[in-house]
Design a protein around this motif. Sequence first.
Motif, short mmCIF file in Angstrom:
data_model
loop_
_atom_site.label_atom_id
_atom_site.label_comp_id
_atom_site.label_asym_id
_atom_site.label_seq_id
_atom_site.Cartn_x
_atom_site.Cartn_y
_atom_site.Cartn_z
N ILE A 1 1.10 -0.54 4.73
CA ILE A 1 1.53 -1.33 3.58
C ILE A 1 1.25 -2.82 3.81
O ILE A 1 0.84 -3.54 2.88
N ALA A 2 1.41 -3.29 5.04
CA ALA A 2 1.06 -4.69 5.34
C ALA A 2 -0.43 -4.92 5.13
O ALA A 2 -0.84 -5.96 4.57
N MET A 3 -1.27 -3.97 5.56
CA MET A 3 -2.71 -4.10 5.38
C MET A 3 -3.08 -4.11 3.89
O MET A 3 -3.95 -4.88 3.46
N LEU A 4 -2.43 -3.28 3.12
CA LEU A 4 -2.74 -3.18 1.70
C LEU A 4 -2.31 -4.41 0.92
O LEU A 4 -2.77 -4.63 -0.21
N ASN A 5 -1.45 -5.22 1.51
CA ASN A 5 -0.95 -6.40 0.83
C ASN A 5 -1.44 -7.70 1.43
O ASN A 5 -0.83 -8.76 1.21
N LYS A 6 -2.55 -7.63 2.17
CA LYS A 6 -3.17 -8.86 2.68
C LYS A 6 -3.62 -9.72 1.52
O LYS A 6 -4.18 -9.22 0.53
N HIS A 7 -3.43 -11.03 1.66
CA HIS A 7 -3.88 -11.95 0.61
C HIS A 7 -5.26 -12.50 0.95
O HIS A 7 -5.66 -12.54 2.08
N SER B 1 -6.90 -3.67 0.56
CA SER B 1 -6.28 -4.72 -0.26
C SER B 1 -7.27 -5.26 -1.28
O SER B 1 -6.89 -5.62 -2.40
N GLU B 2 -8.55 -5.32 -0.88
CA GLU B 2 -9.57 -5.82 -1.81
C GLU B 2 -9.69 -4.92 -3.03
O GLU B 2 -9.82 -5.39 -4.17
N GLU B 3 -9.63 -3.61 -2.81
CA GLU B 3 -9.71 -2.67 -3.93
C GLU B 3 -8.48 -2.77 -4.82
O GLU B 3 -8.58 -2.65 -6.05
N ILE B 4 -7.33 -2.99 -4.23
CA ILE B 4 -6.11 -3.16 -5.02
C ILE B 4 -6.24 -4.39 -5.91
O ILE B 4 -5.94 -4.34 -7.12
N LYS B 5 -6.70 -5.49 -5.36
CA LYS B 5 -6.89 -6.70 -6.16
C LYS B 5 -7.86 -6.46 -7.30
O LYS B 5 -7.64 -6.90 -8.43
N ASN B 6 -8.93 -5.73 -7.01
CA ASN B 6 -9.92 -5.43 -8.04
C ASN B 6 -9.31 -4.62 -9.18
O ASN B 6 -9.56 -4.91 -10.37
N LYS B 7 -8.52 -3.62 -8.84
CA LYS B 7 -7.93 -2.78 -9.89
C LYS B 7 -6.91 -3.57 -10.70
O LYS B 7 -6.82 -3.41 -11.93
N LEU B 8 -6.13 -4.42 -10.05
CA LEU B 8 -5.15 -5.22 -10.77
C LEU B 8 -5.83 -6.16 -11.77
O LEU B 8 -5.31 -6.42 -12.85
N GLN B 9 -7.01 -6.63 -11.40
CA GLN B 9 -7.76 -7.52 -12.30
C GLN B 9 -8.25 -6.78 -13.54
O GLN B 9 -8.57 -7.40 -14.56
N LEU B 10 -8.31 -5.45 -13.46
CA LEU B 10 -8.74 -4.65 -14.60
C LEU B 10 -7.60 -4.35 -15.57
O LEU B 10 -7.82 -3.72 -16.60
N GLY B 11 -6.40 -4.79 -15.22
CA GLY B 11 -5.28 -4.66 -16.14
C GLY B 11 -4.21 -3.66 -15.77
O GLY B 11 -3.24 -3.49 -16.52
N VAL B 12 -4.37 -2.97 -14.65
CA VAL B 12 -3.32 -2.04 -14.25
C VAL B 12 -2.16 -2.81 -13.63
O VAL B 12 -2.30 -3.97 -13.23
N LYS B 13 -1.01 -2.15 -13.54
CA LYS B 13 0.20 -2.80 -13.05
C LYS B 13 0.59 -2.35 -11.64
O LYS B 13 1.65 -2.73 -11.13
N GLY B 14 -0.26 -1.54 -11.04
CA GLY B 14 0.00 -1.07 -9.69
C GLY B 14 -1.04 -0.06 -9.29
O GLY B 14 -1.96 0.25 -10.05
#
Length: 259
Positions: free
Chosen positions: A253-259, A171-184
């Motif tokens: 998917i639950a793990m990948l979406n941890k806040h 989830s941390e890596e997903i947040k990082n990538k979203l901060q770079l401007g990607v949409k998913g």
Amino acid sequence: MITNLFNLDYPIIQGAMANISNATLVAAVSEQGALGTLSSYGLTAKELQSEIWKVRKKTNKNFSCNLMLQQENISELLPVILHENVPIVSISAGFKPKLIQELKSRNVKVISVVGSRYQAEKVIANEVDCIVAEGKEAGGHIGEASLNQLIADIVTMTNIPVVAAGGIGSSEEIKNKLQLGVKGVQLGTAFMVSQESPLPRAIKTLLTNKISKTKVVHNISGEIRIAKTDNYFVPCGMGIKRINQISSVAEIIAMLNKH
């Protein structure tokens, strides 16, 4: 976010993996609110139709079908996808403008997987609906660009939604990538070792318990990132080092979406 574009709960796409992304895995991913992607690689037209039917028996959620453009039987697979009204198609390992145009003329949403700025320029010109920027951290055939470099290049080129792929496993890596401007994001390896994946359990156990590194090997078709055991190798992304158990798709998917 790609959630609105593809009617998803989460901005996550499951990558197409040959001999792995079958109806069972795809339906499980889509049922949990992400986008499952059915691989057509190695299938006949009849087999692909059967897999599509199986997906629809298991879920009424959106799913995608991948066309790997180096396959010789694309002309046989495409009519099946159109006849079965598959809502989303991802294309990879090539570029065929007429194919993109035909899909879009039938109101099919088109995702294009690219590994370089040059490839992105071509699909942008053909107005695909979504671009997956796949960095060299991914499993299987890889390009030369790192994911972060690809993101930096492509998001400034277009308003088409860009999705990050390659080496993502938390989830941390997903947040990082979203901060770079990607949409998913798109993930393959994380779902490859899921309970619903058809990969033999013994191999899943090795990958999640003993294998923490991948390496790049060369063959006649280019560079391939793999994880290697004593007697077996699996196309596998760098994200495997952060996966230490065999979990269900719902748990992943639950793990990948941890806040």
